[in-house]
Design a protein around this motif. Structure first.
Motif, PDB file in Angstrom:
ATOM      1  N   GLU A  84       0.830  -1.288   0.087  1.00 32.46           N
ATOM      2  CA  GLU A  84       0.075   0.105   0.109  1.00 32.46           C
ATOM      3  C   GLU A  84       0.887   1.322   0.023  1.00 32.46           C
ATOM      4  N   ILE A  85       2.097   1.215  -0.110  1.00 26.98           N
ATOM      5  CA  ILE A  85       3.046   2.206  -0.086  1.00 26.98           C
ATOM      6  C   ILE A  85       3.392   2.542  -1.427  1.00 26.98           C
ATOM      7  N   GLY A  86       2.964   3.739  -1.880  1.00 30.29           N
ATOM      8  CA  GLY A  86       3.186   4.135  -3.392  1.00 30.29           C
ATOM      9  C   GLY A  86       4.830   3.868  -3.653  1.00 30.29           C
ATOM     10  N   PHE A  87       5.465   4.372  -2.864  1.00 26.98           N
ATOM     11  CA  PHE A  87       7.125   4.545  -3.043  1.00 26.98           C
ATOM     12  C   PHE A  87       7.402   3.311  -3.345  1.00 26.98           C
ATOM     13  N   GLU A  88       7.025   2.164  -2.681  1.00 23.45           N
ATOM     14  CA  GLU A  88       7.577   0.791  -3.277  1.00 23.45           C
ATOM     15  C   GLU A  88       7.260   0.328  -4.710  1.00 23.45           C
ATOM     16  N   ARG A  89       5.813   0.902  -4.992  1.00 16.65           N
ATOM     17  CA  ARG A  89       5.227   0.424  -6.254  1.00 16.65           C
ATOM     18  C   ARG A  89       6.049   1.204  -7.199  1.00 16.65           C
ATOM     19  N   MET A  90       6.298   2.500  -6.758  1.00 15.52           N
ATOM     20  CA  MET A  90       7.291   3.232  -7.997  1.00 15.52           C
ATOM     21  C   MET A  90       8.631   2.874  -8.078  1.00 15.52           C
ATOM     22  N   VAL A 116       6.647   6.018 -13.333  1.00 13.63           N
ATOM     23  CA  VAL A 116       7.414   6.470 -12.296  1.00 13.63           C
ATOM     24  C   VAL A 116       7.631   7.895 -12.201  1.00 13.63           C
ATOM     25  N   LEU A 117       7.637   8.628 -13.133  1.00 12.44           N
ATOM     26  CA  LEU A 117       7.683  10.050 -13.375  1.00 12.44           C
ATOM     27  C   LEU A 117       6.569  10.751 -13.087  1.00 12.44           C
ATOM     28  N   SER A 118       5.360  10.210 -13.422  1.00 13.97           N
ATOM     29  CA  SER A 118       4.135  10.737 -13.046  1.00 13.97           C
ATOM     30  C   SER A 118       3.858  10.761 -11.423  1.00 13.97           C
ATOM     31  N   PHE A 119       3.934   9.665 -11.165  1.00 15.07           N
ATOM     32  CA  PHE A 119       4.074   9.305  -9.382  1.00 15.07           C
ATOM     33  C   PHE A 119       4.987  10.400  -8.752  1.00 15.07           C
ATOM     34  N   ASP A 121       6.665  13.001  -9.516  1.00 12.67           N
ATOM     35  CA  ASP A 121       6.619  14.297 -10.058  1.00 12.67           C
ATOM     36  C   ASP A 121       5.434  14.868  -9.147  1.00 12.67           C
ATOM     37  N   SER A 122       4.256  14.089  -9.214  1.00 10.53           N
ATOM     38  CA  SER A 122       3.109  14.459  -8.339  1.00 10.53           C
ATOM     39  C   SER A 122       3.305  14.470  -6.789  1.00 10.53           C
ATOM     40  N   ASN A 123       4.219  13.738  -6.382  1.00  6.38           N
ATOM     41  CA  ASN A 123       4.471  13.449  -4.919  1.00  6.38           C
ATOM     42  C   ASN A 123       5.662  14.045  -4.469  1.00  6.38           C
ATOM     43  N   GLY A 124       6.594  14.834  -5.527  1.00  2.00           N
ATOM     44  CA  GLY A 124       7.662  15.507  -4.903  1.00  2.00           C
ATOM     45  C   GLY A 124       8.993  14.525  -4.614  1.00  2.00           C
ATOM     46  N   TYR A 125       9.045  13.442  -5.209  1.00  2.00           N
ATOM     47  CA  TYR A 125       9.881  12.588  -5.046  1.00  2.00           C
ATOM     48  C   TYR A 125      11.113  13.000  -6.128  1.00  2.00           C
ATOM     49  N   TYR A 126      11.759  14.113  -6.124  1.00  2.00           N
ATOM     50  CA  TYR A 126      12.692  14.552  -7.003  1.00  2.00           C
ATOM     51  C   TYR A 126      13.930  13.597  -7.524  1.00  2.00           C
ATOM     52  N   SER A 127      14.326  12.973  -6.322  1.00  2.00           N
ATOM     53  CA  SER A 127      15.362  11.923  -6.864  1.00  2.00           C
ATOM     54  C   SER A 127      14.950  10.864  -7.848  1.00  2.00           C
ATOM     55  N   LYS A 128      13.634  10.538  -7.592  1.00  2.00           N
ATOM     56  CA  LYS A 128      12.991   9.449  -8.720  1.00  2.00           C
ATOM     57  C   LYS A 128      12.793  10.048 -10.139  1.00  2.00           C
ATOM     58  N   VAL A 129      12.363  11.559  -9.831  1.00  2.00           N
ATOM     59  CA  VAL A 129      12.006  12.284 -11.253  1.00  2.00           C
ATOM     60  C   VAL A 129      13.175  12.341 -11.962  1.00  2.00           C
ATOM     61  N   LYS A 130      14.458  12.474 -11.221  1.00  2.00           N
ATOM     62  CA  LYS A 130      15.410  12.479 -12.001  1.00  2.00           C
ATOM     63  C   LYS A 130      16.264  11.306 -12.695  1.00  2.00           C
ATOM     64  N   GLU A 131      15.943  10.207 -11.825  1.00  2.00           N
ATOM     65  CA  GLU A 131      16.344   8.714 -12.520  1.00  2.00           C
ATOM     66  C   GLU A 131      15.239   8.569 -13.533  1.00  2.00           C
ATOM     67  N   ALA A 132      13.808   8.833 -13.570  1.00  2.00           N
ATOM     68  CA  ALA A 132      13.260   8.469 -14.578  1.00  2.00           C
ATOM     69  C   ALA A 132      13.273   9.304 -15.749  1.00  2.00           C
ATOM     70  N   ALA A 133      13.558  10.611 -15.620  1.00  2.96           N
ATOM     71  CA  ALA A 133      14.046  11.486 -16.476  1.00  2.96           C
ATOM     72  C   ALA A 133      15.071  11.070 -17.436  1.00  2.96           C
ATOM     73  N   GLN A 134      16.219  10.694 -16.627  1.00  2.90           N
ATOM     74  CA  GLN A 134      17.415  10.243 -16.993  1.00  2.90           C
ATOM     75  C   GLN A 134      17.154   9.017 -18.175  1.00  2.90           C
ATOM     76  N   ILE A 135      16.250   8.096 -17.824  1.00  3.26           N
ATOM     77  CA  ILE A 135      15.844   6.869 -18.621  1.00  3.26           C
ATOM     78  C   ILE A 135      15.130   7.464 -19.892  1.00  3.26           C
ATOM     79  N   LEU A 136      14.120   8.290 -19.555  1.00  2.00           N
ATOM     80  CA  LEU A 136      13.620   8.656 -20.836  1.00  2.00           C
ATOM     81  C   LEU A 136      14.458   9.655 -21.584  1.00  2.00           C
ATOM     82  N   TYR A 137      15.351  10.523 -21.143  1.00  3.75           N
ATOM     83  CA  TYR A 137      16.226  11.387 -22.234  1.00  3.75           C
ATOM     84  C   TYR A 137      17.114  10.158 -22.886  1.00  3.75           C
TER      85      TYR A 137
END
Length: 187
Positions: A84-90, A116-119, A121-137
């Motif tokens: 039930e923890i969104g972080f683990e799902r992400m 990952v980026l959607s979740f 970004d909307s929850n302020g997990y910038y380290s995960k935004v960075k990782e997902a954006a790197q993969i997409l880039y």
């Protein structure tokens, strides 16, 4: 070996596994992850193995053993879905995005990275935004989709800047508190 490190917590074993993954020492990383699994199996305190499986996935991915990496990433994703923890799902989805990106499975890498980026970004997990954006880039650059690559490079840069700014604020706050403490102690 577990007995020698008896005072360590499961999180310490996980951190050590992650550190060795970052140092490209996958075998040593898996040693620590195995100890984390033993600790998990003998302790009812920690409820989810997601992060252990992500560590295994990363260690095999870094060695180019993609079948094993995918196996553990899928387990992590399944455990994350049950959680039930969104972080683990992400994080389970991020492990899959990383494996697919390493295997050059561009469509799957994009799919999981965007989840990952959607979740994140909307929850302020910038380290995960960075990782997902790197993969997409990386994926869009590899496919010469320059508009998409540029968009995710901007997201990556924004996330990195936000993380660096947060660290600077912490440093300034720490210095300010230390100054106040030293000032009061001298008075």
């Amino acid at each position: 070996e577990l007995e020698a490190n008896k005072g360590w917590s499961i999180l310490t074993f996980l951190r050590m596994g992650n550190i060795y993954n970052e140092l490209d020492s996958s075998e040593k990383a898996r040693d620590f992850l195995r100890q984390a699994m033993v600790y998990y199996d003998t302790s009812a305190k920690w409820e989810n193995k997601t992060f252990i499986y992500i560590g295994y996935s990363d260690s095999y991915r870094l060695e180019g053993e993609y079948d094993s990496a995918m196996h553990y990433a899928l387990i992590a994703k399944d455990l994350g879905v049950k959680s039930e923890i969104g972080f683990e799902r992400m994080d389970g989805n991020l492990a899959l995005a990383n494996v697919h990106n390493s295997m050059l499975n561009n469509d799957s890498a994009v799919y999981y990275a965007k989840l990952v980026l959607s979740f994140a970004d909307s929850n302020g997990y910038y380290s995960k935004v960075k990782e997902a954006a790197q993969i997409l880039y990386d994926t869009y650059e590899r496919n010469e989709e320059n508009d998409n690559a540029y968009y995710y490079l901007k997201k990556l840069t924004e996330a990195r800047d936000t993380l660096e700014n947060e660290e600077r604020v912490k440093d300034v706050t720490r210095l300010s508190m230390q100054f106040q403490f030293d000032k009061e102690r001298q008075a």
